[in-house]
Scaffold this active site. Structure first.
Site, short mmCIF file in Angstrom:
data_model
loop_
_atom_site.label_atom_id
_atom_site.label_comp_id
_atom_site.label_asym_id
_atom_site.label_seq_id
_atom_site.Cartn_x
_atom_site.Cartn_y
_atom_site.Cartn_z
N THR A 1 0.80 -1.20 -0.06
CA THR A 1 0.08 0.40 0.02
C THR A 1 0.78 0.79 0.26
O THR A 1 2.27 1.35 0.06
CB THR A 1 -1.10 -0.36 0.95
N SER B 1 -1.91 3.58 11.06
CA SER B 1 -2.54 3.08 11.14
C SER B 1 -2.45 1.25 12.15
O SER B 1 -0.99 1.06 11.10
CB SER B 1 -3.83 2.59 10.16
N TYR C 1 -3.06 -1.83 10.11
CA TYR C 1 -3.60 -1.85 9.23
C TYR C 1 -2.46 -1.87 8.57
O TYR C 1 -1.51 -2.28 7.59
CB TYR C 1 -4.68 -1.31 8.41
N HIS C 2 -1.94 -0.24 8.13
CA HIS C 2 -0.81 0.26 7.07
C HIS C 2 0.22 -0.53 7.94
O HIS C 2 1.01 -0.59 7.06
CB HIS C 2 -0.56 1.92 7.01
N LYS D 1 1.37 -3.91 7.05
CA LYS D 1 2.13 -3.94 5.72
C LYS D 1 3.72 -3.66 5.56
O LYS D 1 4.13 -4.26 4.75
CB LYS D 1 1.61 -3.11 4.70
#
Length: 482
Positions: A233, A268, A270-271, A274
């Site tokens: 991302t 976040s 989530y990030h 990644k």
């Protein structure tokens, strides 16, 4: 006539520190297989129940044939030349192939004559049930989707239902299908979802990081020449006050120069998952000689590809809610029902964007031109940059052409992020490989808006406003208001 699918179920038997998979039974069925789950008061417990259930069952549509990788492939060919000169299918495993990007990619690659297998736990569908959400478009079951694709094209897509965090399941899928390339979409992909509460933050990190580690170990053990194409991302980079390069940056410090991974500023849980993925993949490329391409993708919009438009049972999902919905899709849905466009904060947040048709094109280009052994490539996968305010202005203009009265409001930003900032990201490598981008145009916006109007009876306006706060994330499991 119904298409038969063969299902193999396994029981996991543990002995000491070792785990074995033992076939229980095999049979053929001609109807949709469904899984019903008990409801728990804890969302994380429901995820665990789903994962445990999915670990025990692997659904396979056809026998796999081993194919070696001998030469580069031109986009659209989907085949290698065997040593005897015959053309054989190139085998691609799409992890997360039931999701938004994964489903479109699976159909695109199958249509280009790649032999495709989908690996998916189907947990994304459970998220909707947990949170009371639904796609704007009606989504068929994965079994019906694959059967419809077979009836329209004559092409088989194999299906393995299970959790890649279960290495035994993943190993069986790898050994059965023997992929030449793995496209890894199989991660929890929502920043807001990862910020709802502690259990979902933990689930996101565990699912994403451990799942990717398992994929890396599966490649090392069962297909060392397999090419990993991993969806990253652009959010890994954050919003630095310098240009964003493609994965690496050359710096001079105290008179010495080196090329290093570009600094990460994830915003976040989530990030952050990644970022951990990227570091793990880079390390295994160096240590084990794995070949990998990290596609740092921008925000994807749109719902139609050539393949998903062939039949309503092939339709892709379109998320517009405050948890999984992206800005442009959400704005089009809001315009369709006369809801003001919700700009978070000052609206200067700028990101890279691309059409779903370009997502599938980029993945194919990466597969057709694989990384070398031991190489960790990073491609920034987007075609244009827009601020949130610019998107709102484009939707307002397109809505007026269709007779829609579109208003814009500013709402408190639930995220912790810069709302006005410099943003200039490089994205040349995929263009050099042959990417032909579909740029955001008036005609595309018209199409998106008309699509939203067509399905506006399915819109739940209560799901539009943001309901997850970065600052108010708590320990206790929380249900997002329906």
């Amino acid at each position: 006539m119904a298409h038969l699918l063969s299902v193999s179920c396994f029981s996991n038997i543990s002995s000491g520190s070792r785990s074995y998979s033992k076939p229980l039974n095999q049979w053929s069925i001609s109807s949709h297989a469904s899984v019903s789950l008990p409801i728990s008061s804890s969302p994380f417990k429901k995820l665990a129940l789903w994962a445990n259930r999915s670990k025990r069952c692997s659904t396979i549509y056809a026998a796999a044939v081993s194919v070696g990788q001998e030469a580069r492939v031109q986009p659209g060919s989907g085949s290698d030349q065997a040593s005897d000169g015959a053309s054989v299918p190139k085998k691609v495993m799409v992890i997360g192939g039931d999701g938004y990007c994964g489903w479109a990619t699976s159909l695109h690659l199958s249509n280009k004559n790649y032999e495709v297998a989908i690996v998916d736990s189907l947990v994304r569908r459970l998220f909707d049930h947990q949170l009371g959400l639904d796609s704007l478009t009606p989504i068929s079951s994965i079994h019906n989707r694959i059967r419809r694709w077979k009836s329209l094209t004559g092409k088989d897509i194999q299906l393995y239902v299970g959790d890649i965090c279960d290495f035994e399941f993943l190993s069986e899928a790898f050994k059965s299908f023997e992929p030449d390339a793995v496209v890894h979409f199989g991660e929890q992909r929502s920043a807001p979802y990862s910020m709802i509460d502690r259990s979902r933050a933990v689930f996101t990190q565990h699912n994403n990081v451990i799942g990717t580690l398992n994929v890396l170990f599966a490649i090392k053990e069962f297909g060392e020449d397999c090419h990993l194409v991993k969806l990253g991302t652009m959010g890994e980079y954050g919003t630095p006050n310098i240009d964003i390069e493609e994965g690496y940056i050359t710096i001079t410090h105290n008179g010495r120069t080196d090329t290093l991974p570009y600094p990460k500023q994830a915003s976040s849980f989530y990030h952050l998952s990644k970022v951990h993925d990227s570091h793990n993949i880079a390390f295994t490329c160096k240590a084990w000689g794995i070949r990998a391409t990290d596609l740092n993708q921008g925000v994807v919009y749109g719902v139609r590809t050539d393949e998903t438009a062939m039949h309503e049972e092939l339709y892709n999902r379109l998320d517009y809610d405050g948890v999984f919905g992206t800005a442009l899709n959400r704005f089009c849905v809001q315009a369709a029902i006369g809801h003001p466009l919700t700009v978070y904060g000052k609206g200067g947040q700028t990101r890279g964007y691309l059409d779903i048709r370009d997502t599938v094109q980029c993945v194919e280009l990466a597969i057709a031109n694989p990384a070398q052994r031991g190489e960790f490539r990073v491609f920034n996968q987007f075609t244009e940059q827009f601020s949130v305010n610019e998107l709102a202005a484009l939707v307002t203009k397109a809505g007026a052409k269709l007779g829609l009265e579109v208003q814009t409001i500013s709402v408190p930003n639930p995220r912790v992020e810069a709302e006005e900032h410099y943003y200039n990201a490089k994205h040349t490598k995929l263009v050099e490989l042959g990417l032909k981008p579909h740029l955001l145009s008036d005609s595309l916006l018209d199409s998106l808006l008309n699509f939203a109007v067509q399905y506006k009876d399915r819109i739940d306006s209560k799901q539009i406003m943001p309901s997850v706060s970065w600052r108010k994330i708590g320990v206790k499991p929380k249900t997002v208001a329906a």
